[in-house]
Design an enzyme around this catalytic site. Structure first.
Site, PDB file in Angstrom:
ATOM      1  N   TRP A 102       5.944  -8.653  -9.094  1.00 25.45           N
ATOM      2  CA  TRP A 102       5.574  -7.920  -7.874  1.00 25.45           C
ATOM      3  C   TRP A 102       6.422  -8.360  -6.697  1.00 25.45           C
ATOM      4  O   TRP A 102       6.816  -7.542  -5.860  1.00 25.45           O
ATOM      5  CB  TRP A 102       4.074  -8.053  -7.585  1.00 25.45           C
ATOM      6  N   ASP A 172       2.112 -10.723   0.309  1.00 25.70           N
ATOM      7  CA  ASP A 172       1.375  -9.785  -0.532  1.00 25.70           C
ATOM      8  C   ASP A 172       0.252 -10.600  -1.174  1.00 25.70           C
ATOM      9  O   ASP A 172       0.503 -11.457  -2.021  1.00 25.70           O
ATOM     10  CB  ASP A 172       2.325  -9.216  -1.598  1.00 25.70           C
ATOM     11  N   LYS A 196      -8.670  -5.306  -6.710  1.00 28.35           N
ATOM     12  CA  LYS A 196      -8.974  -6.545  -7.449  1.00 28.35           C
ATOM     13  C   LYS A 196     -10.181  -7.237  -6.804  1.00 28.35           C
ATOM     14  O   LYS A 196     -11.278  -7.127  -7.307  1.00 28.35           O
ATOM     15  CB  LYS A 196      -7.748  -7.444  -7.498  1.00 28.35           C
TER      16      LYS A 196
HETATM   17  N1  PMP Z   1       1.236  -6.781  -5.692  1.00 31.14           N
HETATM   18  C1  PMP Z   1       0.518  -7.456  -6.592  1.00 31.14           C
HETATM   19  C2  PMP Z   1       0.453  -8.947  -6.502  1.00 31.14           C
HETATM   20  C3  PMP Z   1      -0.159  -6.769  -7.597  1.00 31.14           C
HETATM   21  O1  PMP Z   1      -0.868  -7.438  -8.504  1.00 31.14           O
HETATM   22  C4  PMP Z   1      -0.098  -5.359  -7.642  1.00 31.14           C
HETATM   23  C5  PMP Z   1      -0.835  -4.544  -8.661  1.00 31.14           C
HETATM   24  N2  PMP Z   1      -1.205  -5.143  -9.809  1.00 31.14           N
HETATM   25  C6  PMP Z   1       0.696  -4.709  -6.695  1.00 31.14           C
HETATM   26  C7  PMP Z   1       1.327  -5.435  -5.726  1.00 31.14           C
HETATM   27  C8  PMP Z   1       0.836  -3.215  -6.696  1.00 31.14           C
HETATM   28  O2  PMP Z   1      -0.319  -2.688  -6.167  1.00 31.14           O
HETATM   29  P1  PMP Z   1      -0.612  -1.131  -6.072  1.00 31.14           P
HETATM   30  O3  PMP Z   1      -0.868  -0.667  -7.458  1.00 31.14           O
HETATM   31  O4  PMP Z   1      -1.820  -1.091  -5.189  1.00 31.14           O
HETATM   32  O5  PMP Z   1       0.566  -0.474  -5.455  1.00 31.14           O
END
Ligand code: PMP
Length: 361
Positions: A102, A172, A196
């Protein structure tokens, strides 16, 4: 109906009491004669939800006065673009700390718009750990430094955050927001998708220091602008009302259960059960993350063979524990144990691990 133990990485388990409360008021919200999802976002019912949710975040996360809490759309992935577009003036650049997929995605999206310096990366070690202070090389005058506080896929988590001095730190926190106490004043901007620890998917919480709302470039899309979102109290357009409403319920649950101080202890106790099963297995289970970088939210481990890993995932599913198959980039097993995962759920998994090893070790 029996509820299963849900170890999904997100969308993920939510508190049963929250689901029941939402169900009980779904048809007639607080005597309004309609559901909250049928209400106008300009009406008094939703405006109260919007305001109170913001206030609860400020209270529980101890957000200082000089910050705004915003509700954005498009998931955390949209923030990967929104952050550089809002914060970086022409010719500016930012530093990214790469600790997993991510963090990489955030960096790759930012590179579409700005120059990026990779200040640290443990990719060559398959992201088994968080880089130490001495490994981080910040560039000269980045506009901000970006990190991902918990690496959902690899199961690592920053325990102490790097000191960036006067350089704004952006995080993030999608997979560990509200799982522990954080000194918000160390960050200039925090963002997190809701699916989450916060509620269902659909809203992205952005906590931003007010000075960053000044001087946002004029030519970026309206829906990505933090200043427009702030000026309109997150009601510039039709908000994801149901998601915000459910986040509100989850925050009330968090508050009633002792807030972040209690949640932090609860999460440490839960994760310890599973890490003890790994560490006590004499090498049958091998953790992916190095000990000092272990996540309390996503616990990743391998078994001696892929056949045993498949058998583990199949057998746990039969016993009412789902979502344990690891992400393909790590393989093996991943147990996501967010705030709403109970101690009993973690205990059931740890006991299963011990029994599975006895049978197959
Ligand atoms: N950042 C992290 C740390 C994640 O775990 C996730 C999704 N698993 C995301 C970003 C992406 O999130 P979204 O699906 O809400 O765009």
């Amino acid at each position: 109906m029996e509820r299963i133990y849900n170890f999904n990485p997100g969308p993920a388990v939510l508190p049963l009491s929250v689901l029941e409360e939402v169900q009980s008021e779904f048809l007639n919200y607080k005597g309004s004669g309609m559901s909250i999802v049928e209400s106008s976002h300009r009406g008094k019912e939703y405006e109260a939800v919007n305001k109170e949710t913001e206030a609860l975040i400020k209270e529980l996360f101890v957000v200082p006065e000089n910050y705004r809490v915003l509700f954005c759309q498009g998931g955390a992935s949209t923030q990967f673009a929104a952050v550089p577009l809002n914060l970086v003036p022409a010719g500016g650049h930012a530093d990214y700390l790469l600790t997993g997929s991510w963090a990489e995605k955030a960096q790759q999206e930012a590179e579409k718009f700005i120059k990026v310096n990779i200040a640290a990366s443990n990719k060559s070690e398959n992201y088994t750990r968080i880089p130490g202070k001495e490994e981080i090389r910040f560039s000269e005058n980045p506009v901000y430094v970006h990190l991902c506080s918990n690496n959902t896929i690899y199961g690592t988590q920053w325990q102490t955050f790097p000191d960036t001095g006067s350089i704004p730190l952006v995080a993030d926190m999608s997979s560990d927001i509200f799982s522990r106490r954080i000194d918000v004043s160390k960050f200039a901007l925090i963002y997190a998708g809701s699916q989450k620890n916060l509620g269902p998917a659909g809203v992205t919480v952005v906590i931003i220091r007010k000075d960053l709302l000044q001087g946002i470039p004029a030519n970026i899309p309206t829906m990505l602008r933090y200043d427009i979102c702030a000026e309109n109290d997150s009601l510039y357009n039709t908000p994801p009302a149901f998601a915000v409403y459910m986040v509100n319920k989850v925050l009330h649950w968090l508050k009633a259960n002792g807030g972040l101080a209690e949640m932090e202890k609860h999460n440490a106790r839960k994760a310890a059960l599973i890490y003890e099963a790994i560490d006590g297995s004499g090498g049958f289970y091998k953790g992916h993350a190095l000990k000092e970088s272990r996540s309390l939210m996503n616990i990743t481990f391998r078994l001696p063979s892929e056949e045993l890993e498949s058998a583990f995932a199949a057998e746990t599913t039969k016993q009412g524990m789902i979502g344990l198959k690891g992400h393909r980039s790590v393989g093996g097993i991943r147990a996501s144990v967010y705030n709403a995962m109970s101690f009993e759920g973690c205990k059931a998994l740890a006991e299963f691990m011990n029994n599975f090893q006895k049978k197959n070790g």
